[in-house]
Scaffold this motif. Structure first.
Motif, PDB file in Angstrom:
ATOM      1  N   CYS A 190       0.846  -1.219   0.195  1.00 45.59           N
ATOM      2  CA  CYS A 190       0.161  -0.058   0.122  1.00 45.59           C
ATOM      3  C   CYS A 190       0.935   1.318  -0.172  1.00 45.59           C
ATOM      4  O   CYS A 190       2.034   1.274   0.151  1.00 45.59           O
ATOM      5  N   THR A 191       0.275   2.377  -0.382  1.00 48.38           N
ATOM      6  CA  THR A 191       1.237   3.844  -0.272  1.00 48.38           C
ATOM      7  C   THR A 191       1.048   3.942   1.197  1.00 48.38           C
ATOM      8  O   THR A 191       0.175   3.582   2.205  1.00 48.38           O
ATOM      9  N   PRO A 192       2.100   4.871   1.604  1.00 47.95           N
ATOM     10  CA  PRO A 192       1.844   5.624   3.091  1.00 47.95           C
ATOM     11  C   PRO A 192       0.627   6.122   3.280  1.00 47.95           C
ATOM     12  O   PRO A 192       0.104   6.163   4.525  1.00 47.95           O
ATOM     13  N   GLU A 193      -0.045   6.580   2.559  1.00 47.12           N
ATOM     14  CA  GLU A 193      -1.184   7.468   2.731  1.00 47.12           C
ATOM     15  C   GLU A 193      -2.328   6.518   2.846  1.00 47.12           C
ATOM     16  O   GLU A 193      -3.214   6.532   3.730  1.00 47.12           O
ATOM     17  N   GLN A 194      -2.244   5.483   1.959  1.00 46.69           N
ATOM     18  CA  GLN A 194      -3.205   4.340   2.325  1.00 46.69           C
ATOM     19  C   GLN A 194      -3.273   3.587   3.710  1.00 46.69           C
ATOM     20  O   GLN A 194      -4.186   3.497   4.573  1.00 46.69           O
ATOM     21  N   ILE A 195      -2.017   3.432   3.973  1.00 48.09           N
ATOM     22  CA  ILE A 195      -1.712   2.877   5.430  1.00 48.09           C
ATOM     23  C   ILE A 195      -2.106   3.773   6.733  1.00 48.09           C
ATOM     24  O   ILE A 195      -2.665   3.417   7.501  1.00 48.09           O
ATOM     25  N   GLY A 196      -1.947   5.079   6.335  1.00 47.83           N
ATOM     26  CA  GLY A 196      -2.593   6.114   7.560  1.00 47.83           C
ATOM     27  C   GLY A 196      -3.975   6.134   7.489  1.00 47.83           C
ATOM     28  O   GLY A 196      -4.381   6.230   8.775  1.00 47.83           O
ATOM     29  N   ILE A 197      -4.746   5.840   6.609  1.00 45.71           N
ATOM     30  CA  ILE A 197      -6.081   5.722   6.567  1.00 45.71           C
ATOM     31  C   ILE A 197      -6.324   4.633   7.734  1.00 45.71           C
ATOM     32  O   ILE A 197      -7.246   4.667   8.325  1.00 45.71           O
ATOM     33  N   LEU A 198      -5.648   3.396   7.285  1.00 49.32           N
ATOM     34  CA  LEU A 198      -6.083   2.197   7.916  1.00 49.32           C
ATOM     35  C   LEU A 198      -5.635   2.168   9.400  1.00 49.32           C
ATOM     36  O   LEU A 198      -6.213   1.903  10.431  1.00 49.32           O
ATOM     37  N   LEU A 199      -4.641   3.017   9.713  1.00 52.15           N
ATOM     38  CA  LEU A 199      -4.173   3.131  10.820  1.00 52.15           C
ATOM     39  C   LEU A 199      -5.179   4.063  11.593  1.00 52.15           C
ATOM     40  O   LEU A 199      -5.253   3.742  13.060  1.00 52.15           O
ATOM     41  N   ASN A 200      -5.602   5.040  11.160  1.00 56.09           N
ATOM     42  CA  ASN A 200      -6.699   5.713  11.894  1.00 56.09           C
ATOM     43  C   ASN A 200      -7.837   4.880  12.088  1.00 56.09           C
ATOM     44  O   ASN A 200      -8.510   5.000  13.437  1.00 56.09           O
ATOM     45  N   CYS A 201      -8.347   4.187  11.245  1.00 55.06           N
ATOM     46  CA  CYS A 201      -9.376   3.123  11.619  1.00 55.06           C
ATOM     47  C   CYS A 201      -8.968   2.260  12.618  1.00 55.06           C
ATOM     48  O   CYS A 201      -9.816   1.849  13.707  1.00 55.06           O
ATOM     49  N   TYR A 202      -7.804   1.644  13.043  1.00 51.23           N
ATOM     50  CA  TYR A 202      -7.297   0.786  13.792  1.00 51.23           C
ATOM     51  C   TYR A 202      -7.334   1.331  15.249  1.00 51.23           C
ATOM     52  O   TYR A 202      -7.887   0.939  16.209  1.00 51.23           O
TER      53      TYR A 202
END
Length: 310
Positions: free
Chosen positions: A130-142
């Motif tokens: 994934c891109t760092p931006e996509q991972i950031g979205i998933l991290l916020n969900c986590y």
């Protein structure tokens, strides 16, 4: 190898944050660690029913999943499905992860309208970049899931946890497009790996009808002994154990969906009678189909009840 129902414990988590709600929703991370913290090696365990999703933010997580060496690097996502053996090797990384029993995750998939992805339902893993931006979205969900875990228990907590995990799944499938661009491929051209996947395809197609090692060996034009050798290499089980685990996995999903009564399910899975079906299920799971159905079905969200004061 000791077969275990759970694949993670507080001891396994070591210095990571760890939280589990009713044994159903397990989350862990080391987000607050400084530098590149060491993830200590963990012996092989067997994941009988959990969808295990982990994301690495920095460093590399070294694992062996189903006999395959895996390196999960920064900004990569790994989903391990049930019926897989898992080894964690010593690693240095920052990560976050959550585990949910497959019957609950399948319900979340259904809510988010991605049921076709259940083809990754057992003996599979999915590794994506994934891109760092996509991972950031998933991290916020986590972090939303984690925050809810830390709340004091209350009657509607499970519903809220399911909603947050549904949001996580929906976000993931909305940012990762279908196709091979994101996939980390593990292409193996050796005969045994090809034969193992052919066995899985046959098992997926015919598990409701056939549970005989001899049958699947005949389908692949090899001996039962050679089939067990191949299956053991990639699962740590004999062919007979792998077939039983897969069949019970499918039965659990059917029981959870609560679509048919136990007698109809025994007929659907080609058991000679309901009694034999019950003994088969209990031998592998330790509980009867009725007991499992009472604890796990789509209508039975377990609310936390306030204790009565005498």
């Amino acid at each position: 190898m000791t077969i275990k129902g759970n694949i993670i414990t507080k001891q396994d988590a070591q210095n990571a944050f760890f939280s589990s709600y009713e044994g159903k929703y397990t989350i862990m991370d080391n987000l607050n660690e400084k530098g590149d913290p060491i993830i200590h090696a963990r012996e092989e365990v067997y994941n009988s029913e959990y969808v295990y999703i982990t994301i690495v933010l920095r460093g590399t997580l070294n694992m062996v999943v189903g006999g395959t060496n895996i390196e999960v690097k920064a900004n990569e996502y790994l989903a391990v499905m049930p019926c897989m053996s898992i080894v964690v090797k010593e690693s240095r990384c920052i990560y976050f992860a959550f585990l949910t029993p497959h019957h609950l995750m399948a319900n979340i998939y259904k809510r988010t309208n991605v049921t076709y992805r259940l083809r990754w339902h057992a003996f599979k893993f999915r590794h994506l970049r994934c891109t760092p931006e996509q991972i950031g979205i998933l991290l916020n969900c986590y972090k939303s899931i984690k925050k809810e875990h830390l709340q004091e228990d209350y009657p509607m907590k499970e519903i809220v946890l399911r909603a947050y995990q549904s949001a996580y799944v929906a976000k993931f499938f909305s940012i990762v497009e279908e196709g091979d661009d994101h996939l980390v491929n593990y292409v193996k051209n050796n005969r045994q790996y090809t034969m193992f996947n052919a066995f899985l395809n046959k098992l997926n197609e015919l598990h409701k009808r056939e549970r005989s090692v001899q049958f699947y060996a005949d389908q692949l034009h090899i001996t039962p002994k050679y089939l067990s050798t191949i299956v053991h290499k990639y699962t740590g089980m004999t062919a007979s154990q792998a077939i039983d685990q897969y069949v019970v996995f499918a039965i659990k999903q059917t029981l959870y969906n609560n679509e048919n009564n136990i007698k109809k399910i025994s007929v659907e899975f080609n058991f000679q009678n309901q009694s034999f079906f019950g003994r088969y299920f209990k031998r592998i799971t330790g509980m009867s189909p009725n007991a499992y159905l009472k604890q796990n079905n789509v209508k039975s969200i377990n609310f936390i009840q306030k204790k009565k004061v005498n």
